[in-house]
Design an enzyme around this catalytic site. Structure first.
Site, PDB file in Angstrom:
ATOM      1  N   GLY A  32      -1.099  -1.685   6.981  1.00 39.76           N
ATOM      2  CA  GLY A  32      -1.168  -2.775   7.747  1.00 39.76           C
ATOM      3  C   GLY A  32      -2.476  -3.511   7.675  1.00 39.76           C
ATOM      4  O   GLY A  32      -3.180  -3.289   6.646  1.00 39.76           O
ATOM      5  N   THR A  44       0.817  -1.262   0.186  1.00 40.73           N
ATOM      6  CA  THR A  44       0.045   0.034  -0.002  1.00 40.73           C
ATOM      7  C   THR A  44       0.941   1.400   0.203  1.00 40.73           C
ATOM      8  O   THR A  44       2.192   1.235   0.546  1.00 40.73           O
ATOM      9  CB  THR A  44      -0.752  -0.089   1.322  1.00 40.73           C
TER      10      THR A  44
HETATM   11  N1  ASP Z   1      -3.984  -1.456   5.055  1.00 38.22           N
HETATM   12  C1  ASP Z   1      -4.272  -1.883   3.851  1.00 38.22           C
HETATM   13  C2  ASP Z   1      -5.677  -2.667   3.698  1.00 38.22           C
HETATM   14  O1  ASP Z   1      -6.225  -3.184   4.910  1.00 38.22           O
HETATM   15  C3  ASP Z   1      -3.336  -2.942   3.361  1.00 38.22           C
HETATM   16  C4  ASP Z   1      -1.930  -2.321   3.536  1.00 38.22           C
HETATM   17  O2  ASP Z   1      -1.642  -1.596   4.200  1.00 38.22           O
HETATM   18  O3  ASP Z   1      -1.073  -3.083   2.797  1.00 38.22           O
HETATM   19  O4  ASP Z   1      -6.349  -2.789   2.987  1.00 38.22           O
END
Ligand code: ASP
Length: 322
Positions: free
Chosen positions: A240, A189
């Protein structure tokens, strides 16, 4: 005051911090060529944001410029290279927020928008809403000629397809043993927080979500206060396990600790990422920046792709705990 001191004091204090996701990033599993390419992408994203800030531009434009570079890189889980959901498609989430005006825009579950952050900004500036989702967000994009559209399979990459296959095989193995499934992990992300020469802060986050997520699942990245927050003093972008970031209002909690408790940015971000989120059962990281240009980049995973430019001009990118 000497002329030298006067000019140093007059120099606008801008700052920028970016991330390309936290997760299980093992040094031994990351090929040298991939590491180099990721570092180069992070540098290009810093350059894009810094070009806006050093030209006297707005923090809002800087964070959008950063995110668009990372959305176009297949190496991050946002835009091109987004993870696959459980039915083999891509649903993208993004948000953007400007601190001093508290304006915000977000989109969730979009499937044909090349730069979801651009659509989030359009929601902020050209609608009376903060968040649009799914078919409604796509219909809104139809009304904005500046929003570039692509077919959903334009976001495909082989690496993400292999990650989906692995996650689904693991899910099946767990189902046969009766152990409840946990989401298939996350990497990549992207997020940015900037402080501009006027002292204004903005933050933005963009993601494909989590591999093998259920169709229709919306994570923290488009949720203002969970994955993204900016106010007069502080801005945050998170990465996260999104469900835990929503349930703990992570981005807002970090800035609230700065505002109400008078915590330093470092203490506030460190407490939330290293104590609050793990205590609830989640993991991940965050980037944060305050009105003085202080930067914090805590993570409780093995790595977090990140980059920064401090008010004194010093800059860097890092992946591991080094
Ligand atoms: N926080 C993002 C989600 O849960 C995923 C990530 O941070 O990679 O969609």
């Amino acid at each position: 005051m000497s002329a030298l001191n006067a000019s140093a004091a007059d120099k606008p204090r801008t700052a920028l911090v970016i991330h390309g996701g936290a997760g299980t990033i093992e040094r031994s599993a990351l090929a040298a060529a991939d590491e180099q390419a990721i570092r180069a992408d992070l540098e290009r994203a810093l350059d894009a944001g810094n070009a806006v800030l050093s030209g006297g531009g707005a923090a809002l434009d800087a964070v959008q410029a950063v995110i668009e570079v990372l959305e176009d890189s297949p190496r991050f889980n946002a835009g091109k290279g987004a993870v696959f959901n459980a039915v083999g498609g891509h649903e993208l989430d993004a948000s953007i927020m400007e601190g001093h005006t508290r304006r915000a825009g977000a989109v969730a579950g979009v499937t044909t928008v090349r730069h979801p952050v651009q659509l989030a900004r359009a929601v902020m500036e050209h609608s009376s809403h903060v968040m649009l989702a799914g078919a409604g967000a796509e219909a809104f994009a139809d009304t904005r000629p500046e929003i570039e559209r692509v077919a959903n399979d334009w976001f495909d990459t082989d690496v993400r397809r292999r990650q989906l296959e692995k996650a689904q095989a693991a899910e099946q193995a767990r189902a046969s043993t009766g152990v409840p499934a946990i989401p298939g992990g996350y990497f990549g992300t992207v997020g940015a927080v900037a402080l501009d020469a006027r002292g204004h802060i903005a933050a933005a986050t963009s993601t494909g979500g989590m591999t093998n997520k259920r169709w229709g699942r919306i994570g923290d990245s488009p949720v203002i206060g969970a994955g993204t927050w900016a106010d007069e003093r502080c801005g945050v972008s998170g990465t996260g396990w999104g469900e835990f970031y929503i349930r703990n209002a992570v981005a807002h909690d970090i800035c609230a600790r700065v505002a109400y408790r008078g915590d330093s940015l470092d203490t506030a971000a460190g407490t939330v990422v290293n104590r609050v989120v793990p205590a609830a059962g989640g993991d991940g990281g965050a980037i944060a920046l305050d009105a003085e240009g202080n930067i914090a980049m805590p993570f409780n995973t093995s790595g977090m792709y990140r980059g920064w430019i401090r008010p004194d001009g010093s800059r860097g990118v890092a992946i591991f705990r080094d």
